[in-house]
Design a protein around this motif. Sequence first.
Motif, PDB file in Angstrom:
ATOM      1  N   LEU A 173       0.833  -1.194   0.000  1.00 28.73           N
ATOM      2  CA  LEU A 173       0.000   0.000   0.000  1.00 28.73           C
ATOM      3  C   LEU A 173       0.877   1.256   0.000  1.00 28.73           C
ATOM      4  CD1 LEU A 173      -2.723  -0.954   2.639  1.00 28.73           C
ATOM      5  CD2 LEU A 173      -3.098  -0.598   0.203  1.00 28.73           C
ATOM      6  N   PRO A 174       0.355   2.367  -0.539  1.00 25.17           N
ATOM      7  CA  PRO A 174       1.098   3.628  -0.449  1.00 25.17           C
ATOM      8  C   PRO A 174       1.429   3.959   1.007  1.00 25.17           C
ATOM      9  CG  PRO A 174      -0.763   3.861  -1.941  1.00 25.17           C
ATOM     10  CD  PRO A 174      -0.912   2.520  -1.285  1.00 25.17           C
ATOM     11  N   GLY A 175       2.681   4.282   1.264  1.00 25.58           N
ATOM     12  CA  GLY A 175       3.120   4.605   2.616  1.00 25.58           C
ATOM     13  C   GLY A 175       3.667   3.417   3.383  1.00 25.58           C
ATOM     14  N   ALA A 176       3.594   2.215   2.807  1.00 23.06           N
ATOM     15  CA  ALA A 176       4.033   1.014   3.524  1.00 23.06           C
ATOM     16  C   ALA A 176       5.524   1.039   3.829  1.00 23.06           C
ATOM     17  CB  ALA A 176       3.677  -0.233   2.725  1.00 23.06           C
ATOM     18  N   ASN A 177       6.306   1.700   2.981  1.00 22.44           N
ATOM     19  CA  ASN A 177       7.753   1.744   3.191  1.00 22.44           C
ATOM     20  C   ASN A 177       8.127   2.489   4.474  1.00 22.44           C
ATOM     21  OD1 ASN A 177       8.245   0.329   0.850  1.00 22.44           O
ATOM     22  ND2 ASN A 177       8.512   2.152  -0.415  1.00 22.44           N
ATOM     23  N   SER A 178       7.232   3.386   4.911  1.00 22.11           N
ATOM     24  CA  SER A 178       7.521   4.155   6.133  1.00 22.11           C
ATOM     25  C   SER A 178       7.039   3.455   7.398  1.00 22.11           C
ATOM     26  CB  SER A 178       6.865   5.539   6.040  1.00 22.11           C
ATOM     27  OG  SER A 178       5.445   5.427   5.997  1.00 22.11           O
ATOM     28  N   LEU A 179       6.318   2.350   7.254  1.00 22.30           N
ATOM     29  CA  LEU A 179       5.753   1.641   8.402  1.00 22.30           C
ATOM     30  C   LEU A 179       6.867   1.051   9.263  1.00 22.30           C
ATOM     31  CD1 LEU A 179       2.948   0.825   9.553  1.00 22.30           C
ATOM     32  CD2 LEU A 179       3.194  -1.335   8.323  1.00 22.30           C
ATOM     33  N   SER A 180       6.831   1.346  10.538  1.00 23.11           N
ATOM     34  CA  SER A 180       7.869   0.862  11.447  1.00 23.11           C
ATOM     35  C   SER A 180       7.875  -0.663  11.498  1.00 23.11           C
ATOM     36  CB  SER A 180       7.630   1.411  12.861  1.00 23.11           C
ATOM     37  OG  SER A 180       7.608   2.809  12.857  1.00 23.11           O
ATOM     38  N   GLU A 181       9.081  -1.229  11.638  1.00 24.00           N
ATOM     39  CA  GLU A 181       9.210  -2.682  11.705  1.00 24.00           C
ATOM     40  C   GLU A 181       8.592  -3.251  12.978  1.00 24.00           C
ATOM     41  OE1 GLU A 181      13.195  -3.932  11.190  1.00 24.00           O
ATOM     42  OE2 GLU A 181      13.341  -3.215   9.117  1.00 24.00           O
ATOM     43  N   ASP A 182       8.466  -2.387  14.007  1.00 23.68           N
ATOM     44  CA  ASP A 182       7.902  -2.890  15.262  1.00 23.68           C
ATOM     45  C   ASP A 182       6.384  -2.854  15.302  1.00 23.68           C
ATOM     46  OD1 ASP A 182       7.765  -0.162  15.347  1.00 23.68           O
ATOM     47  OD2 ASP A 182       8.574   0.055  17.372  1.00 23.68           O
ATOM     48  N   CYS A 183       5.732  -2.460  14.196  1.00 22.39           N
ATOM     49  CA  CYS A 183       4.261  -2.547  14.104  1.00 22.39           C
ATOM     50  C   CYS A 183       3.884  -3.992  13.786  1.00 22.39           C
ATOM     51  CB  CYS A 183       3.730  -1.613  13.022  1.00 22.39           C
ATOM     52  SG  CYS A 183       3.802   0.136  13.438  1.00 22.39           S
ATOM     53  N   THR A 215       2.121  -1.370  17.955  1.00 20.78           N
ATOM     54  CA  THR A 215       3.328  -2.100  18.333  1.00 20.78           C
ATOM     55  C   THR A 215       3.029  -2.901  19.588  1.00 20.78           C
ATOM     56  OG1 THR A 215       4.166  -0.362  19.799  1.00 20.78           O
ATOM     57  CG2 THR A 215       4.705  -0.167  17.449  1.00 20.78           C
ATOM     58  N   LYS A 216       3.898  -3.843  19.882  1.00 19.95           N
ATOM     59  CA  LYS A 216       3.741  -4.586  21.135  1.00 19.95           C
ATOM     60  C   LYS A 216       3.830  -3.639  22.326  1.00 19.95           C
ATOM     61  CE  LYS A 216       5.063  -9.351  20.202  1.00 19.95           C
ATOM     62  NZ  LYS A 216       5.978 -10.455  20.586  1.00 19.95           N
ATOM     63  N   GLU A 217       4.699  -2.641  22.219  1.00 24.52           N
ATOM     64  CA  GLU A 217       4.871  -1.697  23.314  1.00 24.52           C
ATOM     65  C   GLU A 217       3.604  -0.880  23.527  1.00 24.52           C
ATOM     66  OE1 GLU A 217       6.367   0.114  26.547  1.00 24.52           O
ATOM     67  OE2 GLU A 217       7.138  -1.642  25.501  1.00 24.52           O
ATOM     68  N   ASN A 218       2.904  -0.514  22.427  1.00 29.34           N
ATOM     69  CA  ASN A 218       1.605   0.152  22.556  1.00 29.34           C
ATOM     70  C   ASN A 218       0.700  -0.622  23.498  1.00 29.34           C
ATOM     71  OD1 ASN A 218       1.419   1.162  19.085  1.00 29.34           O
ATOM     72  ND2 ASN A 218       1.871   2.432  20.829  1.00 29.34           N
ATOM     73  N   LEU A 219       0.609  -1.924  23.237  1.00 31.87           N
ATOM     74  CA  LEU A 219      -0.335  -2.760  23.966  1.00 31.87           C
ATOM     75  C   LEU A 219       0.153  -3.103  25.369  1.00 31.87           C
ATOM     76  CD1 LEU A 219      -1.341  -5.223  21.090  1.00 31.87           C
ATOM     77  CD2 LEU A 219      -2.493  -3.134  21.790  1.00 31.87           C
ATOM     78  N   ILE A 277      -0.971   5.338  21.698  1.00 32.41           N
ATOM     79  CA  ILE A 277      -1.507   5.798  20.415  1.00 32.41           C
ATOM     80  C   ILE A 277      -0.845   5.056  19.256  1.00 32.41           C
ATOM     81  CG2 ILE A 277      -1.659   7.799  18.856  1.00 32.41           C
ATOM     82  CD1 ILE A 277      -1.850   9.562  21.334  1.00 32.41           C
ATOM     83  N   SER A 278      -1.632   4.705  18.250  1.00 31.34           N
ATOM     84  CA  SER A 278      -1.099   4.042  17.063  1.00 31.34           C
ATOM     85  C   SER A 278      -0.080   4.932  16.363  1.00 31.34           C
ATOM     86  CB  SER A 278      -2.232   3.736  16.081  1.00 31.34           C
ATOM     87  OG  SER A 278      -3.148   2.814  16.623  1.00 31.34           O
ATOM     88  N   PRO A 279       1.081   4.396  16.007  1.00 29.08           N
ATOM     89  CA  PRO A 279       2.054   5.216  15.276  1.00 29.08           C
ATOM     90  C   PRO A 279       1.658   5.449  13.817  1.00 29.08           C
ATOM     91  CG  PRO A 279       2.905   3.002  15.605  1.00 29.08           C
ATOM     92  CD  PRO A 279       1.606   3.074  16.364  1.00 29.08           C
ATOM     93  N   PHE A 280       0.800   4.537  13.285  1.00 27.45           N
ATOM     94  CA  PHE A 280       0.335   4.666  11.902  1.00 27.45           C
ATOM     95  C   PHE A 280      -1.129   4.235  11.820  1.00 27.45           C
ATOM     96  CE2 PHE A 280       4.872   4.025  11.654  1.00 27.45           C
ATOM     97  CZ  PHE A 280       5.288   4.872  10.633  1.00 27.45           C
ATOM     98  N   PRO A 337       1.380   8.260   8.917  1.00 27.93           N
ATOM     99  CA  PRO A 337       1.893   8.411  10.282  1.00 27.93           C
ATOM    100  C   PRO A 337       0.934   9.237  11.123  1.00 27.93           C
ATOM    101  CG  PRO A 337       3.055   9.878   8.790  1.00 27.93           C
ATOM    102  CD  PRO A 337       2.157   9.027   7.927  1.00 27.93           C
ATOM    103  N   VAL A 338       0.909   8.963  12.418  1.00 35.44           N
ATOM    104  CA  VAL A 338       0.037   9.681  13.345  1.00 35.44           C
ATOM    105  C   VAL A 338       0.875  10.653  14.164  1.00 35.44           C
ATOM    106  CG1 VAL A 338      -1.501   9.455  15.329  1.00 35.44           C
ATOM    107  CG2 VAL A 338      -1.605   7.782  13.477  1.00 35.44           C
ATOM    108  N   SER A 339       0.445  11.896  14.202  1.00 37.12           N
ATOM    109  CA  SER A 339       1.167  12.897  14.989  1.00 37.12           C
ATOM    110  C   SER A 339       0.514  13.050  16.363  1.00 37.12           C
ATOM    111  CB  SER A 339       1.176  14.247  14.264  1.00 37.12           C
ATOM    112  OG  SER A 339      -0.151  14.709  14.035  1.00 37.12           O
ATOM    113  N   LYS A 340       1.304  13.501  17.325  1.00 38.53           N
ATOM    114  CA  LYS A 340       0.809  13.750  18.677  1.00 38.53           C
ATOM    115  C   LYS A 340       0.909  15.238  18.979  1.00 38.53           C
ATOM    116  CE  LYS A 340       2.371   9.228  20.380  1.00 38.53           C
ATOM    117  NZ  LYS A 340       3.216   8.542  21.375  1.00 38.53           N
TER     118      LYS A 340
END
Length: 397
Positions: A76-86, A105-109, A267-270, A278-281
């Motif tokens: 999908l468009p933007g997939a290259n920016s998706l963090s590996e820890d998602c 991410t696991k850390e989110n949860l 919060i979800s990073p993406f 990406p999600v901004s805070k």
Amino acid sequence: MKVTYIHTDNSRETFSIFTKSSRVSSSDWLHINLPDKKSFIQTFFEKFLSDDRIVLFDPRHKQLLEYYSSINISQLPGANSLSEDCHLLFFTSGSTGFPVGAFKTKENLLSEVKALAKLVEKSNIQKVVVTVPFVHIYGILAGLLLPHYIDATLVIKEDFLPYELLNESKEQNTLVITTPIFIKALNRLGEKSNLSKTIFISSTGPLNPDDADMFEKKYETTLLQLFGSTETGGIAYKFGSAKEWQALDNVSLSSYEEKLQVSSPYISPFILNQKILPVSKPFTTEDIVEIDGNSFNLIGRSNKIIKIAGKRISALQLESIIETIPGVKKALVSVVYKKEQFRSEQIVITLESSEKISKQTIRKKLSENYGVLTIPFEVNYVDKITISAMGKKVLIQ
């Protein structure tokens, strides 16, 4: 962690979930679609502990299933920016449009699970009874990861009846993970029990204060309500019918144009909304609030609030009042905007009712609570307003 699975004939089977996995993780996004909760739990923990990439949604959602079947998430468009820890992808309920995906991410949860565990740590929980579906983030967080973290026995059944849930709740040091629809159903049971050693956690939508107060008094128990969303994770909590919501640990609150803004590690990073973004805070929600330090009073969703006699009223409040009219089984209130009319803000009331209710009767009932009702509204009737597994009202076409 031990799991007790109650079969349809009420026989019980106990099995263990291992805390480590030797499997090699897959780089593909894998949708867990299994016919029963027992299989789901075993497969989820196997994949979660192996760092597989997991996609969760109800396969009965035909639109979402068709969408997922037609895409490759990694392309999908933007997939290259998706963090590996998602490693997990949840979807919203889609009640306000097509579901939005929220990567976690696991850390989110796991960081949020620690915050939830802190809220119940004094109760020495030994057993967790779960009624919620596991494809929902609340089902994973509170229903699976929390009992795993506190090393409590998890008790599940495909479909609990209210009296069955009550019976499971009578054992001391029990935590019940459920939804507003079950709290309301337990309020209607004729039986009264002392559940002072039991805690109930309810989420997916705020309870009417009268329902929450009645529940705690009837069962002499503790009711903990959670507030949040798929994208934000948990935001706040409150006990019983308290008016104000208190921020969870590590959550910072602010507001923008009266809308709640949240910063937290949950919060979800993406998100996935046609493309991966990406999600901004801070994350700005659609919740209208009145903030007081680290707590807030929730007015309602921005698209579900209307002004009556100068006061902001949530559509949920209107629904509760209309449902007290004899003959009305369920009410669903929507706020619509028609710019071409003099009063652009209007109410659409959808009723599941045993009889036709006059507009005069509805107007009188609302006026008893809010004074003279000048806002225009229309009334529609349907055969059924059903309640989803997460306690949200859904129209059956």
